[in-house]
Every structure is written in C-alpha cells, then in structure tokens.
Motif scaffolding. Structure first.
Motif, PDB file in Angstrom:
ATOM      1  N   ASP A   9       0.771  -1.243   0.192  1.00 55.91           N
ATOM      2  CA  ASP A   9       0.360  -0.080   0.364  1.00 55.91           C
ATOM      3  C   ASP A   9       0.811   1.040   0.224  1.00 55.91           C
ATOM      4  O   ASP A   9       0.828   2.128   0.088  1.00 55.91           O
ATOM      5  CB  ASP A   9      -0.498  -0.185   1.216  1.00 55.91           C
ATOM      6  CG  ASP A   9      -1.994  -1.049   1.818  1.00 55.91           C
ATOM      7  OD1 ASP A   9      -2.047  -2.307   2.014  1.00 55.91           O
ATOM      8  OD2 ASP A   9      -2.882  -1.033   0.314  1.00 55.91           O
ATOM      9  N   GLY A  10       1.366   1.223   0.274  1.00 61.04           N
ATOM     10  CA  GLY A  10       2.678   2.080   0.253  1.00 61.04           C
ATOM     11  C   GLY A  10       4.114   1.946   1.046  1.00 61.04           C
ATOM     12  O   GLY A  10       4.586   0.840   1.440  1.00 61.04           O
ATOM     13  N   SER A  44      -0.583   4.381  -2.220  1.00 60.75           N
ATOM     14  CA  SER A  44      -1.417   5.657  -1.550  1.00 60.75           C
ATOM     15  C   SER A  44      -0.066   6.114  -0.454  1.00 60.75           C
ATOM     16  O   SER A  44      -0.808   6.718   0.310  1.00 60.75           O
ATOM     17  CB  SER A  44      -2.621   4.831  -1.050  1.00 60.75           C
ATOM     18  OG  SER A  44      -3.050   3.769  -1.482  1.00 60.75           O
ATOM     19  N   TYR A  45       0.423   5.743   0.371  1.00 60.55           N
ATOM     20  CA  TYR A  45       1.135   6.244   0.651  1.00 60.55           C
ATOM     21  C   TYR A  45       2.699   5.822   0.410  1.00 60.55           C
ATOM     22  O   TYR A  45       3.160   5.249   0.621  1.00 60.55           O
ATOM     23  CB  TYR A  45       1.040   5.532   2.190  1.00 60.55           C
ATOM     24  CG  TYR A  45       2.159   5.651   3.412  1.00 60.55           C
ATOM     25  CD1 TYR A  45       1.811   7.185   4.586  1.00 60.55           C
ATOM     26  CD2 TYR A  45       2.964   5.142   4.003  1.00 60.55           C
ATOM     27  CE1 TYR A  45       2.629   7.647   5.478  1.00 60.55           C
ATOM     28  CE2 TYR A  45       3.804   5.528   5.041  1.00 60.55           C
ATOM     29  CZ  TYR A  45       3.904   6.504   6.032  1.00 60.55           C
ATOM     30  OH  TYR A  45       4.240   7.327   6.436  1.00 60.55           O
ATOM     31  N   PHE A  46       3.509   7.153   0.554  1.00 57.79           N
ATOM     32  CA  PHE A  46       4.829   7.252   1.149  1.00 57.79           C
ATOM     33  C   PHE A  46       5.555   8.650   1.773  1.00 57.79           C
ATOM     34  O   PHE A  46       5.072   9.372   1.652  1.00 57.79           O
ATOM     35  CB  PHE A  46       5.459   7.696  -0.340  1.00 57.79           C
ATOM     36  CG  PHE A  46       6.772   7.734  -1.095  1.00 57.79           C
ATOM     37  CD1 PHE A  46       7.727   6.088  -1.736  1.00 57.79           C
ATOM     38  CD2 PHE A  46       6.903   9.045  -1.282  1.00 57.79           C
ATOM     39  CE1 PHE A  46       8.668   6.539  -1.562  1.00 57.79           C
ATOM     40  CE2 PHE A  46       8.797   8.506  -1.038  1.00 57.79           C
ATOM     41  CZ  PHE A  46       9.489   7.729  -1.422  1.00 57.79           C
ATOM     42  N   HIS A  47       6.967   7.956   2.379  1.00 60.23           N
ATOM     43  CA  HIS A  47       6.725   8.664   3.740  1.00 60.23           C
ATOM     44  C   HIS A  47       8.856   8.745   3.346  1.00 60.23           C
ATOM     45  O   HIS A  47       9.253   7.128   3.663  1.00 60.23           O
ATOM     46  CB  HIS A  47       7.090   8.263   4.784  1.00 60.23           C
ATOM     47  CG  HIS A  47       7.320   9.176   6.049  1.00 60.23           C
ATOM     48  ND1 HIS A  47       6.640  11.085   5.419  1.00 60.23           N
ATOM     49  CD2 HIS A  47       7.825   9.239   7.085  1.00 60.23           C
ATOM     50  CE1 HIS A  47       7.301  11.029   7.261  1.00 60.23           C
ATOM     51  NE2 HIS A  47       8.438  10.271   7.363  1.00 60.23           N
ATOM     52  N   ILE A  95       1.956   7.827   9.477  1.00 60.48           N
ATOM     53  CA  ILE A  95       1.448   6.214   8.764  1.00 60.48           C
ATOM     54  C   ILE A  95       0.033   6.900  10.083  1.00 60.48           C
ATOM     55  O   ILE A  95      -0.946   5.687   9.785  1.00 60.48           O
ATOM     56  CB  ILE A  95       2.494   5.606   9.695  1.00 60.48           C
ATOM     57  CG1 ILE A  95       1.803   3.952   9.115  1.00 60.48           C
ATOM     58  CG2 ILE A  95       2.516   5.761  11.438  1.00 60.48           C
ATOM     59  CD1 ILE A  95       2.515   3.978   7.688  1.00 60.48           C
ATOM     60  N   GLU A  96      -0.254   7.370  10.960  1.00 57.72           N
ATOM     61  CA  GLU A  96      -1.202   7.739  11.213  1.00 57.72           C
ATOM     62  C   GLU A  96      -2.570   7.747  11.248  1.00 57.72           C
ATOM     63  O   GLU A  96      -3.660   7.414  10.833  1.00 57.72           O
ATOM     64  CB  GLU A  96      -1.281   8.810  12.690  1.00 57.72           C
ATOM     65  CG  GLU A  96      -0.986   7.989  14.135  1.00 57.72           C
ATOM     66  CD  GLU A  96      -0.853   8.622  15.547  1.00 57.72           C
ATOM     67  OE1 GLU A  96      -0.403   8.041  16.325  1.00 57.72           O
ATOM     68  OE2 GLU A  96      -0.853   9.828  15.021  1.00 57.72           O
ATOM     69  N   ASP A  97      -2.209   9.216  10.353  1.00 56.91           N
ATOM     70  CA  ASP A  97      -3.269   9.487   8.930  1.00 56.91           C
ATOM     71  C   ASP A  97      -3.167   9.087   7.923  1.00 56.91           C
ATOM     72  O   ASP A  97      -4.912   8.764   7.643  1.00 56.91           O
ATOM     73  CB  ASP A  97      -2.172  10.749   7.846  1.00 56.91           C
ATOM     74  CG  ASP A  97      -2.497  12.127   9.101  1.00 56.91           C
ATOM     75  OD1 ASP A  97      -3.231  12.100  10.343  1.00 56.91           O
ATOM     76  OD2 ASP A  97      -1.474  13.268   8.775  1.00 56.91           O
ATOM     77  N   PHE A  98      -2.384   7.893   7.502  1.00 57.15           N
ATOM     78  CA  PHE A  98      -2.398   6.945   6.949  1.00 57.15           C
ATOM     79  C   PHE A  98      -3.453   5.887   7.262  1.00 57.15           C
ATOM     80  O   PHE A  98      -4.805   5.323   5.926  1.00 57.15           O
ATOM     81  CB  PHE A  98      -1.716   6.175   5.888  1.00 57.15           C
ATOM     82  CG  PHE A  98      -1.557   5.210   4.997  1.00 57.15           C
ATOM     83  CD1 PHE A  98      -2.122   5.729   3.684  1.00 57.15           C
ATOM     84  CD2 PHE A  98      -1.729   3.707   5.097  1.00 57.15           C
ATOM     85  CE1 PHE A  98      -2.842   3.767   2.739  1.00 57.15           C
ATOM     86  CE2 PHE A  98      -1.402   2.832   4.171  1.00 57.15           C
ATOM     87  CZ  PHE A  98      -2.393   3.133   3.358  1.00 57.15           C
TER      88      PHE A  98
END
Lengths: 386, 256
Positions: A96-97, A121-124, A151-154
């Motif tokens: 997912d990321g 959808s998620y990249f940090h 990551i909490e937001d995701f």
C-alpha cells in the motif's frame, strides 16, 4: 499456496524464501495494509504499532534489470536499481505504501522516482540525520514523531505509548530469538549453514513480527536437535556487506569449502543485534537504537577521541563477532557504486586484519553475472588462509 | 614411473601439463572455445601423445582455471591462483611476486618460500590490463596477436592513452590512427597503458624485486618490457609462460 501453513520451521522458511512476498500477499488479501521498507534503517516498530504489515523490499540477483533503467541512471547502486526494477514491473503490487530513509545518495536521490512512478497510497521519506550527537538525537525524535503522524493519518489508527511499547517489546523478542538461532552457529561445525540462515533471514523480513517470532522458534527447535556435521575441517568465515540477500552468494562461499558462521549484513546481524531500550521513553529509545546503536556506513561516528577510538566505535562489533563466533576469515562483499561502503573498505580491512584475521575484498554487481570470477577468488582466499 | 597431470581450463586457452618427479615432461595448449569439456580432453590427449602415454598412465590429475569443474575427470580442483604460485615457485624459487596476464583476468600474487599465496588481487570486472586489451589492439590493426611484441619494440614515440579501459581504448586507438599515428606507436602506447594498470595491482598486493610474468601476456615481449619499465626491474619469464598454472596443478597432483 495453501500448503505453506502446514509447513514448519526450516521447510517453511525455505518456501517463504523461494516465494518471497507470498505471506504479505495473503495478509493483504485478508484486508491488512502492507508497507514496504528497504533497509535496516527503517523503524519497523512504528509500522507494527500502527497495525500495518512491514514488508522489506528486495531485488533478485538472478533477474536482469529490464525496465528500471528507463527511470534510474546507471550510476545508482545496482541493488537499488534492481529493487526498483522489481517494483516497476509490479512484483510488489500488494504493498500500500513505502517508507524510504535518508541514507545513501542512491536512496535519497531516487526517492522522488519511487514516489512519483510507483503511485502508492502512502509514501514517506524518513529524514534520518547522519551524525549521532545530541542535537541529532533530538532531530531524530522529531523525525520519528513525524513518521508516526503520517502513518496514523494513513491508517486512521492512533499509535499510543502503550502500542509502541508493545511493538518494541515484540521486535526485541524477535531479535533475541534470532540471536539465539545465530548462537547455534558458534559450535564447530555450526548446526545451521550460512545458506539455511540466509533463507531464514529473508523469510523473516517478509513476515509480520509475531509470525517471524513463531517461525524462528520452530527453526531453533529444528536445529537444536541436530547432530553437527562432520565433514572435515573448514575455515569459519564471516560475511560483511550491505544488502546481501541471496543464497547464491552464501552457497558460493560454502561450496568453496568454508563454514559461513557470522555476518555483518543489512538483513542479518544489523537487524537483530541491537535491542531498543524498553526502560526508556519509546521515541528516545528508538532514536538511540537507529541512530547510535545501529552501525551503518552512512552514519558518521565521531567519538571526539583518537582515530583508534573512532574505529572501535564504528567497527568494534565486528571484532566481538570474530571472538564470539571464532571467525577465521572475513569476506567483505561490496556492490559497485556503493559509496558509503566503498569509503569504509580500507578502514574495515585494516581494522579486521589487525586482529590477525584475513579479509577478502570483493566488489560486484547485484547480479550473478560474474559468479565464476567470485568463486575463483573465494577458493584462492580459502587456500591462502588454510 | 608415475605421471601427474595438471589441466588449466582458462577463459581463452586450455593448457595441459604432465610431470614426472616434479619435472615437466610434456604440455599442450588448445583454444578453450565453446566446449570446455572437449578442450580439456583435447589438451590432455595431445600432451599424452607427445609421451606415447595413455590416460591410465596418469596417477593423479588436478584441474584449475575458470572452467576447472568442466574437466570432470580430474581428482581434485585447486584455484588458479594457488596453481600459479606453485608453478612459479618450481620454476624460479626466488620469485615472490607473480603477474599473470590471462585472456580475461590479470592477477598479481605474492608468494612465500614454499610457493604458498601470501596475498593476491585480480582486476575487477574490467578487461583493462588483461589479454583482452591485446586482442582488441590486434584486431584494430589487423595484425596477429603474436606480432604485437615485436611491433611495439620498433616504436619511437608511443601514443599516450588516456584510458585504461579496453573498450574506450579501442575508440581512442582509432582516433589516433585517424590522426596518423604509426601502428607500432599505438601498440607501444597500449602496452604502456596496460603496464600502468598492472602496476596498480602490483602496488596493492606488494612489490618484490624478483617477479615473474606468466600467462599469454608473458609471451608479448613489448608488454613485458613496458612492465619492466614501470617496475624498474627485470621480469623472470618462464620458457612457456602460458602453462604456469597447469604446471602448478601437475605439481599439486604429484603430492596428492
């Protein structure tokens, strides 16, 4: 794939090694989120605490880069290019990321390529500092907090002090068990081969921590009861390097007539040797573990003392491994264009040679194209130290 | 009477050497081509024929080289680096540094009194300084590779090559030819570039005044002279440099 759940211990690890990602795929199909990471510098505890499945991305040394080079320059390290090639070919379609740390240039300077072309959808981008002084620890703590908030937001799941402590404790347990498995290599001959160990390490990095714990427990049971092989006297070798993740390398070393008994590689002891301090505030404990305890060439260590003191701070763990595992020779295996390791080579070599252990330095692609060439060197090295 | 066989399956050539009482009795060199097994058998049969022997007269065989495992009739396999060291120690007991210039690889090896390896280094995945360089040069100039040495010695003004890469050297050679450089000056320039590349290997492994040049490169007098100039000494060259590792393998076979 239904059969995998019925397998146990080493047989299960072998299957997870061969079909890498198979478990993460299943977990995703069951509704879990999977987040990819790429190096030992990724705080997996935070991923675990957020309820996602941490999944370490890897390449395949047996596969040529066919699509990745259209996106990344060939000056980028062959490992990063190979993993990206797998990603762009859709092999990690179930993630997912991903989280990518500020580590070496090959990772930093390609972070936009990963982010823009994989469309996850998620990249940090985890902006880890490169020095270990007090201000850097403060900075690292902020970086970890930032990571937690994204990551909490995701996920929509809050990471509490308790959930983080629980994740830390699980990962420490995982590390402790893996170290117990490593302990079974201390006997002569070792109870587990280097190639079996490689399969376990790769299998473990593709599993959620609680499944990794169960797997390692089974394997310890498997291996503990073995009778040591008695096939003559062989030299005990330690493998040093970064992202070595293939049994082809370990097989080459062992088939040349050595026991591979220890490693200082990214997916091996670097992941499992240092615990996170459970008595400290968790964010501080994580910052210290990843910035100070973990010894990687991208972290600049300056103790403020003499050159020897600095060397001890950077490589002292390797001397400990040499003593504890009775290492008689070291193979330093570096990928081409790996600047951080490239710069470390002379220092590592002389530091280890100073304790009368010979070092073979090999430089290669992340590919099996020149295996015969490597084999010659390894054989000659073993003959040299015989 | 006992005969011992050493077989060196190299990336370019396959060499067989037969020894009796640690003394070379016969040898053969054949191209390795695309079938290493066939080449190993061919070289062995040729070397046996010269002594009117058959395979059963061989007491023990040691294989070495890039394709050693393809010589599946051998009793043992030993790395070519150890075999070079052993071969040279029998030929020149005072030599402590061996420079082997093969078709694909160049190795610098330091050895002790007993011909055991002290240290070694090989050119990395790069043909610079290897026999490949000579093959490329011969092809561009349309001369036989054997003639390069003689040609090089005729040079009065060696071309300065700015690269040690065999691939880039090819285009550099072509540019020099287009500017009117003489073939002998091109060859001498290539030899100089190779020698400086080899010099870096030798410096890393440790230089001793008594050194030998082995492998196909040892047959190129121009190259050997360029190496001598770099190392400011004079190389020991075996009578047949190309069979040094095969000889070493045969010596190992004798002690099995």
């Amino acid at each position: 794939m239904a059969g995998i759940q019925n397998l146990k211990g080493l047989a299960k690890a072998e299957k997870y090694y061969t079909d890498y990602g198979t478990r993460a795929k299943e977990l995703r199909a069951q509704g879990n989120r999977v987040i990819g990471y790429i190096s030992a510098l990724s705080p997996v505890e935070i991923l675990t605490a957020s309820g996602v499945v941490p999944f370490r991305l890897k390449g395949n040394v047996e596969e040529a880069i066919t699509k990745g080079d259209a996106y990344m320059e060939t000056i980028v390290c062959p490992f990063v290019r190979n993993v990206f090639d797998s990603a762009i070919k859709g092999k990690f379609h179930f993630i997912d990321g991903m989280v990518l740390p500020h580590q070496c240039d090959s990772l930093d300077r390609t972070s936009d390529i990963w982010r823009d072309y994989l469309n996850l959808s998620y990249f940090h981008f985890l902006n880890v500092p490169h020095v270990t002084d007090e201000p850097s620890i403060e900075f690292m703590k902020e970086i970890l907090r930032l990571f937690i908030s994204t990551i909490e937001d995701f996920t929509g799941n809050k990471i509490t002090v308790d959930s983080l402590k629980k994740a830390i404790s699980l990962h420490n347990e995982n590390r402790r068990l893996m170290r117990s498995l490593y302990d079974l290599r201390k006997s002569n001959p070792p109870l587990i081969t280097g190639s079996e160990m490689m399969k376990v390490l790769v299998a473990a990095m593709g599993l959620p921590v609680y499944e990794s714990i169960e797997l390692i427990k089974e394997i310890i049971e498997d291996v503990k009861g073995r009778k040591p092989l008695t096939d003559g006297q062989r030299k005990r070798i330690m493998l040093i390097g970064d992202q070595i993740d293939s049994v082809i390398i370990t097989d080459t070393i062992e088939k040349a007539g050595a026991y591979l008994v220890m490693d200082d590689i990214s997916i091996g002891s670097k992941m499992y040797w240092q615990d996170v301090d459970e008595d400290k505030e968790p964010i501080l404990a994580l910052a210290e573990r990843y910035l100070r305890k973990l010894k990687i060439p991208t972290t600049f260590v300056d103790t403020g003392g003499t050159y020897e003191e600095n060397l001890n701070a950077r490589f002292g763990h390797m001397r400990k491994y040499i003593e504890e595992f009775n290492v008689e020779g070291a193979i330093l295996f570096i990928y081409k264009y790996c600047d951080p390791y490239g710069f470390e080579v002379p220092a590592i070599k002389s530091y280890i040679e100073a304790v009368a252990v010979d070092v073979l330095y090999l430089e290669d692609e992340y590919s099996i194209s020149s295996l015969a060439r490597m084999k010659t060197r390894i054989e000659a090295f073993l003959e040299m130290i015989a | 009477m006992a005969f011992f066989l050493g077989i060196d399956v190299g990336s370019g050539w396959t060499k067989a050497a037969i020894c009796e009482d640690n003394e070379l009795k016969s040898y053969a060199i054949v191209p390795s081509g695309g079938d290493y097994k066939k080449a190993a058998k061919e070289a062995t049969n040729l070397a046996l024929k010269k002594l009117n022997l058959s395979v059963k007269d061989i007491k023990c065989t040691v294989a070495t080289g890039y394709g050693a495992t393809m010589a599946d009739f051998a009793n043992d396999v030993i790395s070519d680096i150890s075999c070079h060291a052993k071969g040279i120690s029998v030929l020149f007991s005072n030599v402590r540094t061996v420079i082997d210039i093969g078709a694909q690889f160049t190795r610098a090896i330091t050895i002790d009194n007993d011909g055991r390896i002290i240290n070694f280094i090989m050119n990395e995945k790069c043909a610079g300084g290897s026999g490949k360089f000579l093959q490329v040069t011969a092809r561009i100039l349309h001369v036989n590779i054997e003639e390069l040495g003689r040609l090089s010695l005729e040079s009065k003004k060696p071309v300065e090559f700015t690269t040690a890469c065999a691939v880039f050297a090819e285009s550099e050679a072509i540019s020099r030819i287009s500017e009117g450089a003489r073939p002998e000056d091109i060859v001498a320039g290539i030899h100089k570039a190779m020698a400086s590349k080899i010099m870096t290997l030798v410096t890393r492994v440790g230089m001793n005044p008594d050194y030998a040049v082995t492998g196909g490169g040892g047959k190129d007098i121009g190259l050997v002279k360029a190496i001598d100039n770099e190392l400011r000494s004079k190389a020991y060259i075996p009578y047949e440099p190309q069979i040094t590792a095969a000889l070493g393998a045969a010596i190992f076979a004798s002690s099995k």
